[in-house]
Design a protein around this motif. Sequence first.
Motif, PDB file in Angstrom:
ATOM      1  N   UNK A   7       0.833  -1.202   0.000  1.00  0.00           N
ATOM      2  CA  UNK A   7       0.000   0.000   0.000  1.00  0.00           C
ATOM      3  C   UNK A   7       0.867   1.252   0.000  1.00  0.00           C
ATOM      4  N   UNK A   8       0.360   2.360  -0.518  1.00  0.00           N
ATOM      5  CA  UNK A   8       1.180   3.570  -0.648  1.00  0.00           C
ATOM      6  C   UNK A   8       1.571   4.201   0.673  1.00  0.00           C
ATOM      7  N   UNK A   9       0.912   3.802   1.766  1.00  0.00           N
ATOM      8  CA  UNK A   9       1.247   4.357   3.073  1.00  0.00           C
ATOM      9  C   UNK A   9       2.315   3.535   3.787  1.00  0.00           C
ATOM     10  N   UNK A  10       2.820   2.469   3.135  1.00  0.00           N
ATOM     11  CA  UNK A  10       3.861   1.638   3.751  1.00  0.00           C
ATOM     12  C   UNK A  10       5.205   2.346   3.631  1.00  0.00           C
ATOM     13  N   UNK A  21      13.745  -6.433   4.758  1.00  0.00           N
ATOM     14  CA  UNK A  21      13.234  -5.173   4.217  1.00  0.00           C
ATOM     15  C   UNK A  21      14.392  -4.278   3.817  1.00  0.00           C
ATOM     16  N   UNK A  22      14.284  -3.677   2.642  1.00  0.00           N
ATOM     17  CA  UNK A  22      15.316  -2.741   2.183  1.00  0.00           C
ATOM     18  C   UNK A  22      15.003  -1.361   2.746  1.00  0.00           C
ATOM     19  N   UNK A  23      15.745  -0.953   3.791  1.00  0.00           N
ATOM     20  CA  UNK A  23      15.413   0.289   4.484  1.00  0.00           C
ATOM     21  C   UNK A  23      15.798   1.535   3.685  1.00  0.00           C
ATOM     22  N   UNK A  24      16.555   1.341   2.609  1.00  0.00           N
ATOM     23  CA  UNK A  24      16.948   2.488   1.794  1.00  0.00           C
ATOM     24  C   UNK A  24      15.930   2.866   0.737  1.00  0.00           C
ATOM     25  N   UNK A  25      14.841   2.117   0.639  1.00  0.00           N
ATOM     26  CA  UNK A  25      13.782   2.427  -0.318  1.00  0.00           C
ATOM     27  C   UNK A  25      12.510   2.754   0.453  1.00  0.00           C
ATOM     28  N   UNK A  26      11.904   3.898   0.129  1.00  0.00           N
ATOM     29  CA  UNK A  26      10.695   4.318   0.839  1.00  0.00           C
ATOM     30  C   UNK A  26       9.644   4.818  -0.139  1.00  0.00           C
ATOM     31  N   UNK A  27       8.392   4.601   0.212  1.00  0.00           N
ATOM     32  CA  UNK A  27       7.309   5.338  -0.428  1.00  0.00           C
ATOM     33  C   UNK A  27       7.267   6.711   0.243  1.00  0.00           C
ATOM     34  N   UNK A  31       6.614   8.842   4.417  1.00  0.00           N
ATOM     35  CA  UNK A  31       7.708   9.328   5.268  1.00  0.00           C
ATOM     36  C   UNK A  31       7.835  10.842   5.279  1.00  0.00           C
ATOM     37  N   UNK A  32       7.080  11.538   4.452  1.00  0.00           N
ATOM     38  CA  UNK A  32       7.187  13.000   4.419  1.00  0.00           C
ATOM     39  C   UNK A  32       5.923  13.629   4.980  1.00  0.00           C
ATOM     40  N   UNK A  42       2.601   5.917  -4.381  1.00  0.00           N
ATOM     41  CA  UNK A  42       3.526   4.947  -4.984  1.00  0.00           C
ATOM     42  C   UNK A  42       4.811   5.587  -5.523  1.00  0.00           C
ATOM     43  N   UNK A  43       5.014   6.858  -5.323  1.00  0.00           N
ATOM     44  CA  UNK A  43       6.303   7.461  -5.651  1.00  0.00           C
ATOM     45  C   UNK A  43       7.321   7.004  -4.612  1.00  0.00           C
ATOM     46  N   UNK A  44       8.476   6.508  -5.089  1.00  0.00           N
ATOM     47  CA  UNK A  44       9.475   6.023  -4.142  1.00  0.00           C
ATOM     48  C   UNK A  44      10.806   6.746  -4.339  1.00  0.00           C
ATOM     49  N   UNK A  45      11.615   6.710  -3.291  1.00  0.00           N
ATOM     50  CA  UNK A  45      12.968   7.247  -3.343  1.00  0.00           C
ATOM     51  C   UNK A  45      13.927   6.227  -2.765  1.00  0.00           C
ATOM     52  N   UNK A  46      15.165   6.271  -3.254  1.00  0.00           N
ATOM     53  CA  UNK A  46      16.223   5.386  -2.772  1.00  0.00           C
ATOM     54  C   UNK A  46      17.349   6.212  -2.162  1.00  0.00           C
TER      55      UNK A  46
END
Length: 218
Positions: A7-10, A21-27, A31-32, A42-46
Amino acid sequence: MPNSFPPPHLRHPLILPDGTTHIGTVFLKAVIDHPRIEVGEYTYADAFDPPANWAARLAPYLHPQSSERLVIGKFCQIADGVEFITASANHRYDGGSSYPFALFDGGIGTERASLPRPGPDTVIGNDVWLGRRAMILPGAQVGDGVIVGAGAVVAGEVPAYSIVAGNPARVVRQRFACRTAERWQALAWWDWPIAMILEHEEAICGGDLSVLEQVRPT
């Protein structure tokens, strides 16, 4: 098609093959929490060194009291080191000095002569890929489906479905003919329910517009 999609809120949507879990990748939507930043689902950043504060990492000059906004669409892909230099980073440069005297004697938020006027929003469209260490300058308007090359410095308006690279960034080529790009924008698949997107993943990633135009929601 996968059995499920995060889900996009994960916060951390990427599970590695070993189950960790890859902690360097976030939706980013998860987190903002910044009053001047809007991020689509569903926009993600690494990041190789995940920050505690993603807003400050991505847009270090955008403050809660800033007048401008940073708007990022849905399904964008933001590589490590991407930075948004928003309008609050500007200095006045139309006179004899660019020095911001007002910053150091309590003049922030006033209309002091040494401060620039409020600047424009920075807007990133949907399904935009920002390559590693790309820099997006104040007021940039990046269209849907754009690919920004690694290290590019982007200013101004970038046409939808173009590929840009360099410093200053220039259009390298268009991803599609003009009419085809218009069809993709009209399709706006990023607004479909996620289950429908996944059902038609092959057509979306394979570029089968004829199939997608037949099944799109009315």
